[in-house]
Scaffold this active site. Structure first.
Site, PDB file in Angstrom:
ATOM      1  N   ASP A 130       0.812  -1.193  -0.066  1.00  0.00           N
ATOM      2  CA  ASP A 130      -0.062   0.054  -0.032  1.00  0.00           C
ATOM      3  C   ASP A 130       0.906   1.337   0.127  1.00  0.00           C
ATOM      4  O   ASP A 130       1.660   1.604   1.066  1.00  0.00           O
ATOM      5  CB  ASP A 130      -0.936   0.026   1.200  1.00  0.00           C
ATOM      6  CG  ASP A 130      -1.807   1.193   1.179  1.00  0.00           C
ATOM      7  OD1 ASP A 130      -1.774   2.134   0.417  1.00  0.00           O
ATOM      8  OD2 ASP A 130      -2.585   1.153   2.317  1.00  0.00           O
ATOM      9  N   VAL A 177      -6.678   5.296 -21.790  1.00  0.00           N
ATOM     10  CA  VAL A 177      -6.663   3.650 -21.746  1.00  0.00           C
ATOM     11  C   VAL A 177      -8.062   3.048 -21.165  1.00  0.00           C
ATOM     12  O   VAL A 177      -8.337   3.708 -20.202  1.00  0.00           O
ATOM     13  CB  VAL A 177      -5.429   3.247 -21.139  1.00  0.00           C
ATOM     14  CG1 VAL A 177      -5.513   1.503 -21.267  1.00  0.00           C
ATOM     15  CG2 VAL A 177      -4.133   3.589 -21.832  1.00  0.00           C
ATOM     16  N   LYS A 219      -0.010  15.191 -11.225  1.00  0.00           N
ATOM     17  CA  LYS A 219       0.843  14.654 -12.127  1.00  0.00           C
ATOM     18  C   LYS A 219       1.755  15.757 -12.610  1.00  0.00           C
ATOM     19  O   LYS A 219       2.995  15.155 -12.853  1.00  0.00           O
ATOM     20  CB  LYS A 219       0.049  14.040 -13.559  1.00  0.00           C
ATOM     21  CG  LYS A 219      -0.931  13.050 -13.184  1.00  0.00           C
ATOM     22  CD  LYS A 219      -0.085  11.686 -13.027  1.00  0.00           C
ATOM     23  CE  LYS A 219      -0.943  10.564 -12.487  1.00  0.00           C
ATOM     24  NZ  LYS A 219      -0.348   9.013 -12.320  1.00  0.00           N
ATOM     25  N   THR A 268      -9.224   1.603 -18.902  1.00  0.00           N
ATOM     26  CA  THR A 268      -8.999   0.676 -17.692  1.00  0.00           C
ATOM     27  C   THR A 268     -10.167   1.303 -16.643  1.00  0.00           C
ATOM     28  O   THR A 268     -11.292   2.085 -17.339  1.00  0.00           O
ATOM     29  CB  THR A 268      -7.923   1.155 -17.141  1.00  0.00           C
ATOM     30  OG1 THR A 268      -7.735   2.760 -17.014  1.00  0.00           O
ATOM     31  CG2 THR A 268      -6.716   0.899 -17.715  1.00  0.00           C
ATOM     32  N   ASN A 286       3.236   2.693 -11.091  1.00  0.00           N
ATOM     33  CA  ASN A 286       1.986   2.784 -11.695  1.00  0.00           C
ATOM     34  C   ASN A 286       0.840   3.177 -10.997  1.00  0.00           C
ATOM     35  O   ASN A 286      -0.131   3.657 -11.499  1.00  0.00           O
ATOM     36  CB  ASN A 286       1.759   1.409 -12.167  1.00  0.00           C
ATOM     37  CG  ASN A 286       0.612   1.045 -12.885  1.00  0.00           C
ATOM     38  OD1 ASN A 286      -0.022   1.871 -13.816  1.00  0.00           O
ATOM     39  ND2 ASN A 286      -0.531   0.463 -12.301  1.00  0.00           N
ATOM     40  N   TYR A 317      -6.131  16.234 -10.102  1.00  0.00           N
ATOM     41  CA  TYR A 317      -5.343  15.168 -10.778  1.00  0.00           C
ATOM     42  C   TYR A 317      -4.316  15.803 -11.648  1.00  0.00           C
ATOM     43  O   TYR A 317      -3.197  15.279 -11.623  1.00  0.00           O
ATOM     44  CB  TYR A 317      -6.319  14.433 -11.537  1.00  0.00           C
ATOM     45  CG  TYR A 317      -5.747  13.391 -12.364  1.00  0.00           C
ATOM     46  CD1 TYR A 317      -5.265  12.276 -11.602  1.00  0.00           C
ATOM     47  CD2 TYR A 317      -5.495  13.396 -13.817  1.00  0.00           C
ATOM     48  CE1 TYR A 317      -4.755  11.207 -12.450  1.00  0.00           C
ATOM     49  CE2 TYR A 317      -4.930  12.544 -14.514  1.00  0.00           C
ATOM     50  CZ  TYR A 317      -4.705  11.124 -13.716  1.00  0.00           C
ATOM     51  OH  TYR A 317      -4.017  10.076 -14.542  1.00  0.00           O
TER      52      TYR A 317
END
Length: 247
Positions: free
Chosen positions: A61, A198, A169, A200, A88, A165
């Protein structure tokens, strides 16, 4: 003396992390699957082993220092070095919210995972990374973290909000550059990867890229030869190589 390379991929039980693990495993790497959920991690380990990949689950974690330290000790006891670290794990929320209304608590959670968690894992595993002759560290970033694209009215991301977000990044990108500068003389390459949009859990089922396509740039950066770049931000463009992304 074995020449098998060893890789640790965080968030490896599904999506991009699992696919990066699969692709590196197919290239002959021993892969450590860093997963928070043991059940899902064990299942991913079993499925990858069924494909002939030397995969090993380790509970991890990245938001918990004790968990990260325990994972480091577990891996260190079983391998002499870490040739590849792929950071990742990432979370996103408030992607449709404007900055004036975005929830501070959600922004903090994204920074705790996307930035501080990544730094925590990298710092913990760096002693093992330094034992490899030519280690590679890959940060899974996003085009949303690009200030150049964010400020470009012609960019496909111009109309997107996602301030928290995007900021997380952008901070991750800065960590990438600073760490690459520190490790340059040691032959360790550190780069950020943008997988694109993507399909996901985060990208959604209508996203245009498959997990295989999204994972490709991370795998390329993880397997750079000695002439490869460091301290950069890359995507795979329209071909088999890598292309720089604007900071």
């Amino acid at each position: 003396m074995t020449t098998t390379k060893t890789a640790l991929i965080t968030g490896a039980n599904k999506g991009l992390g699992r696919e990066i693990s699969r692709q590196l495993g197919k290239l002959g790497h021993t892969v450590w699957l860093g997963c928070r959920d043991e059940g899902r991690g064990r299942q991913a380990e079993e499925e990858l082993r069924a494909e002939g990949i030397d995969a090993h689950f380790v509970q991890l974690d990245i938001t918990d220092q004790q968990s990260v330290s325990a994972a480091m000790k577990h891996v260190e006891a079983r391998t002499a070095q870490l040739d590849v670290l792929v950071n990742n794990v990432g979370i996103g929320s408030g992607l449709a919210m404007q900055p004036s209304n975005e929830d501070i608590t959600e922004i903090q959670a994204m920074f705790d995972t996307n930035v501080f968690g990544t730094i925590r894992v990298t710092q913990a595993f760096l002693p093992l990374i330094r034992k490899a002759p030519a280690a590679r560290v890959v940060m899974m970033s996003s085009g949303l973290g690009s200030l150049a694209l964010t400020g470009d009215m012609k960019s496909p991301t111009w109309g997107l909000a996602a301030m928290g977000y995007s900021a997380s990044k952008a901070a991750l990108n800065m960590f990438t550059v600073k760490l690459a500068k520190e490790l340059l003389a040691e032959g360790i390459k550190v780069n950020a990867a943008c997988p694109g949009s993507v399909a996901t859990d985060m990208g959604g089922p209508t996203a245009p890229r498959t997990v295989g396509q999204g994972a490709a740039i991370a795998v390329r950066l993880a397997t750079l030869d000695w002439m490869g770049p460091t301290g950069g931000f890359y995507h795979d463009g329209d071909g088999p190589g890598i292309a720089p992304y604007g900071w």
